[in-house]
Scaffold this active site. Structure first.
Site, short mmCIF file in Angstrom:
data_model
loop_
_atom_site.label_atom_id
_atom_site.label_comp_id
_atom_site.label_asym_id
_atom_site.label_seq_id
_atom_site.Cartn_x
_atom_site.Cartn_y
_atom_site.Cartn_z
N HIS A 1 0.81 -1.21 0.00
CA HIS A 1 0.00 0.00 0.00
C HIS A 1 0.84 1.27 0.00
CE1 HIS A 1 -3.23 -2.79 0.64
NE2 HIS A 1 -2.68 -3.21 1.75
N ASN B 1 1.53 4.08 6.46
CA ASN B 1 1.11 5.21 7.29
C ASN B 1 0.09 6.08 6.58
OD1 ASN B 1 2.46 4.91 9.82
ND2 ASN B 1 4.38 5.35 8.75
N PHE C 1 -6.94 2.32 8.06
CA PHE C 1 -5.56 2.58 8.48
C PHE C 1 -4.62 1.78 7.59
CE2 PHE C 1 -6.26 3.35 13.33
CZ PHE C 1 -6.24 4.71 13.15
N GLU C 2 -3.52 2.38 7.19
CA GLU C 2 -2.40 1.60 6.65
C GLU C 2 -1.29 1.80 7.66
OE1 GLU C 2 -2.29 -0.39 4.21
OE2 GLU C 2 -3.98 0.14 2.92
N VAL C 3 -1.11 0.80 8.50
CA VAL C 3 -0.24 0.91 9.66
C VAL C 3 1.22 0.78 9.25
CG1 VAL C 3 0.41 -0.25 11.79
CG2 VAL C 3 -2.01 -0.02 11.19
#
Ligand SMILES: [Zn+2]
Length: 815
Positions: free
Chosen positions: A83, A596, A677-679
């Protein structure tokens, strides 16, 4: 299918005076723009198989792109992207998860690769690190248990206090104790902590509290627990079940900076290593057992297809002479016992013959007059199916006619290729959620968090576990946590895709999809295709999907973004649909990694033309942005790392099109405020980083619960104003509205009363504020605003008779 979203479904039970406000919320969120559904184009043709083979490793590698058109072209190949997307000065860099064959295919297609970022060795190191951590804990437990045996001669106490901390939070006093017990690995008993009531007083005079085991990945770490106390103890004592005693002095906890919304005594940091799906479910089950009054386990209605495969082999090397065989039984149910041998009979004029002895299959190949083998792959396949069809099915390799002559092959055992220990179930797997809340009857506002749609994303599930523990373990002594748990209905599903999750831990660390093989026998259904199978669970949903003509998903069964045979074909996806259909669920977070990012709908567009799914209204988008700043501030608090503005916004704006993703289904089909969320920085970062990411994004997830709670209790009416500027057109002025909080504005220019049928003030464009209206000088504007919770400015009744809305006659501004 594409549906028009129907607005919020949550209907809080409001006192009569606010019923009108609630109905306003309904009207507010019916988006006129949503009625415009782009015409479905034919799905993008499936790209050719990119050529991944199961014996190849996959690495995370940069792809260097000139512009977004080239990005769309890359997405259209169905390549497996993570991502990440970085806009550099002269182009775009994305990260692809690719094997050597895939790099070759894409390079031939004109794509340029950059640095290799994450390799299978890195993942192996993470697993080794995790195993070593667990082993060290177990060894330490064993050593301690041995030293502190039950015999009277042992001078080592079998219990020791690690720390005892006292804090105050407002008027509340809290004592938190951690202790290690030598039998903690094998005995689940809690420990009792006795307190004195101050210096010089007797231990026990301050009362007692129990602390419970903290077990992570099957390894006992220590006992921990916090409780409210009525005086500051000086000493605490624990007497273990065997009678050994430990005493410790109580420390004062360092004050936390006042900006931290969690009071002193707020407990966090509940994860000590990566957790497999089996361990994630064990953890939430243990939590629900420990906190039965405020939580329960819910088994979702659909079991997965299971961490299981047919046993397979591909015999031979050249495409036209290869023979592929699959067992009829699952590998673990006997398929792995089947063997196949292709024997040269060593005599002239031998016929093709198949002998089955138990689970051993022997093929004697045909020979000609000189004793040379003559059987073709096609002939061997037919003979195997005719004579060994109760054990296996045979087919030529990837659609080859099989005209090549087969070479002899030594006895080969069919294999399901699965390496997980037997403790990992091979059956269709139940998927579990933990439901947290004092009232779990649908009467409270619902919030949903779910992780691991993508198997290899190991950090997001930890964020959900950490959050569940924070809610449950702080409930008894933290007022703010209690407010959330008492008033919200919180669903947390740590692993949506447990089969793929297990596969990523034990077999192929880059696994993204589920494990289901939808490839045909003349495609990539054979043993060498097994690391490419599966459906991308974040492309199999119902709104703005591949099947509706949207971009960013593939019809190819081997693609990283394979959308599946049809919408909701996969049990994993039907489970998420079931969760989203809970009528009270109003907010959701879909947790992925990495990059993020913080995103919301629309998540897809149709190419060419980038015709996106309908955009949220200005009021809706205002709420998304407003809540985002709170959630992102909470994330940043952990270590001052920020999710940047460039990585915040609608998925289709900041990332790339992802047709059929879950966020879009939740928003468009169910009217849920659905975030993603893209952690963090990578799928499987080193533990120290994974731990930090877990802490920071759990901060964000807890803040989302606070947003939901504030939304539910919002009784504050918005205010709004009109600003007037000189227009470029003579005789005209430019006007814009601004509001005191996220709110929609309805207005008229013909002096009529504004209602919900009046014009809705719109957003100017992607990531911009409100539009500018250019109107004649002297026009009287009538308007009112209404916030996302349905509160109308000045208590104006848009469907009533009053005239207490805003009015302003616009004059030409000076200058
Ligand atoms: Zn993902």
């Amino acid at each position: 299918m594409s549906t028009v979203r129907s607005g919020l479904r949550w209907r809080p039970q409001l006192p009569a005076a606010t019923v009108l406000a609630a109905s306003a919320a309904v009207l507010l969120l019916v988006n006129p723009a949503a009625a415009i559904v782009p015409q479905a184009a034919a799905p993008v043709a499936a790209p050719a198989d990119l050529g991944r083979l199961a014996d190849e490793r996959a690495d995370v590698v940069e792809v260097i792109l000139a512009d977004s058109a080239e990005l769309d072209a890359l997405v259209a190949t169905g390549v497996d992207l993570d991502h990440h997307i970085t806009h550099t000065g002269d182009g775009i860099v994305v990260h692809a998860v690719v094997t050597g064959n895939e790099v070759a295919t894409l390079t031939r297609a004109g794509f340029t690769f950059g640095k290799v970022l994450h390799t299978a060795e890195d993942a192996a190191q993470r697993v080794a690190e995790r195993e070593a951590t667990i082993a060290a804990h177990l060894a330490e437990n064993q050593e301690y248990a041995a030293a502190a045996d039950f015999s009277a001669r042992s001078t080592v106490s079998d219990v020791r206090i690690i720390r005892a901390d006292y804090y105050t939070s407002g008027d509340t006093q809290v004592l938190s104790v951690e202790a290690k017990w030598a039998q903690g690995q094998t005995d689940a008993s809690p420990l009792t902590v006795e307190r004195d009531s101050g210096p010089g007083t007797e231990i026990g005079s301050g009362g007692s509290q129990t602390i419970s085991r903290f077990v992570d990945a099957g390894a006992y770490l220590y006992h921990r627990g916090a409780a409210q106390v009525t005086s500051r103890p000086a000493y605490v004592r624990i007497t273990s079940p065997s009678g050994d005693v430990a005493v410790a002095k109580v420390n004062e906890w360092l004050p936390i900076p006042p900006k931290d919304p969690e009071g002193p005594g707020y407990m966090k940091d509940f994860v000590a290593s990566y957790l497999t799906p089996t361990e994630l479910y064990d953890r939430i089950k243990a939590l629900a057992a420990q906190y039965p009054k405020i939580s329960e386990i819910v088994e979702l209605p659909y079991r997965t297809n299971g961490y299981r495969r047919k046993a397979q082999a591909v015999l031979g090397t050249a495409t036209d002479s290869r023979v592929a065989v699959d067992s009829l039984a699952w590998g673990h149910q006997g398929g792995n016992d089947v063997t196949v041998e292709l024997a040269d009979p060593g005599v002239a004029d031998a016929p093709l013959a198949v002998t089955v002895t138990g689970t051993q299959v022997r093929v004697d190949l045909a020979t000609d007059g000189s004793g040379t083998v003559t059987s073709t792959a096609e002939q061997v396949v037919a003979a195997l199916n005719a004579r060994a069809g109760t054990l296996l099915t045979a087919y030529t390799y990837r659609g080859s006619p099989g005209t090549g002559v087969v070479g002899p092959a030594a006895r080969t055992a069919l294999s399901d290729g699965l390496a997980a220990p037997a403790a990992v179930s091979r059956d269709p797997h139940p998927v579990y959620a933990i439901r947290i809340g004092k009232h779990r009857d649908g009467s409270r506002l619902g919030v949903l968090a779910y992780a691991q749609e993508h198997a290899r994303e190991w950090v997001p599930p930890l964020v959900t576990i950490e959050t569940a523990e924070r809610l449950l373990r702080n409930y008894a002594h933290d007022r703010k946590t209690r407010e959330l748990v008492d008033n919200l209905d919180i669903w947390i599903a740590p692993s949506i895709n447990p089969d793929g999750g297990h596969y990523s831990f034990y077999d192929f660390n880059s696994q993204r999809k589920n494990m289901t093989n939808h490839c045909p026998q003349d495609g990539s259904a054979d043993f060498l295709g097994r690391n490419s199978w599966g459906v991308d669970n974040n492309r199999n949903y119902t709104e703005y999907s591949l099947f509706d003509g949207y971009s960013g998903a593939s019809t190819s069964c081997t693609s990283g973004t394979y959308a599946g045979p049809s919408e909701l074909s996969e049990p994993e996806n039907r489970n998420v649909d079931w969760l989203a259909a809970r009528p009270n669920v109003t907010f959701s977070m879909n947790l992925h990694s990495s990059g993020n990012y913080f995103m919301w709908s629309p998540g897809s567009y149709a190419t060419p033309g980038r015709i996106s799914a309908p955009r949220p209204t200005l009021a809706e988008e205002s709420l998304f942005w407003g809540a985002s700043s709170r959630i992102l501030t909470a994330i940043k608090r952990h270590r001052n790392l920020a999710v940047t503005p460039a990585r915040t916004g609608p998925i289709a704006d900041v990332l790339y099109s992802a047709a059929g993703n879950s966020g879009d289904m939740l928003w468009y089909k169910y009217g849920i405020y659905a975030w993603n969320f893209e952690v963090g920085t990578s799928f499987q970062p080193a533990w120290q980083e994974a731990h930090a990411e877990t802490m920071e994004f759990s901060n964000g997830l807890v803040e989302m619960l606070r947003v939901a709670r504030d939304f539910d209790t919002d009784r504050k009416r918005p205010t709004s104003s009109l600003s007037v500027r000189v227009s470029a057109t003579p005789g005209m002025v430019d006007v814009t509205f601004s509001t005191s909080e996220p709110a929609a504005v309805f207005y008229t220019l013909d002096r009529s009363r504004p209602t919900y049928d009046s014009t809705l003030y719109g957003s100017a464009g992607i990531r911009e504020g409100g539009e500018t209206l250019t109107i004649p000088v002297g026009t009287t504007v009538h308007w009112f605003s209404v916030d996302a919770a349905g509160n109308v400015e000045k208590n104006y009744k848009p469907d009533g008779r009053g005239n207490n809305h805003n009015k302003q006659k616009v004059k030409a501004p000076k200058g």
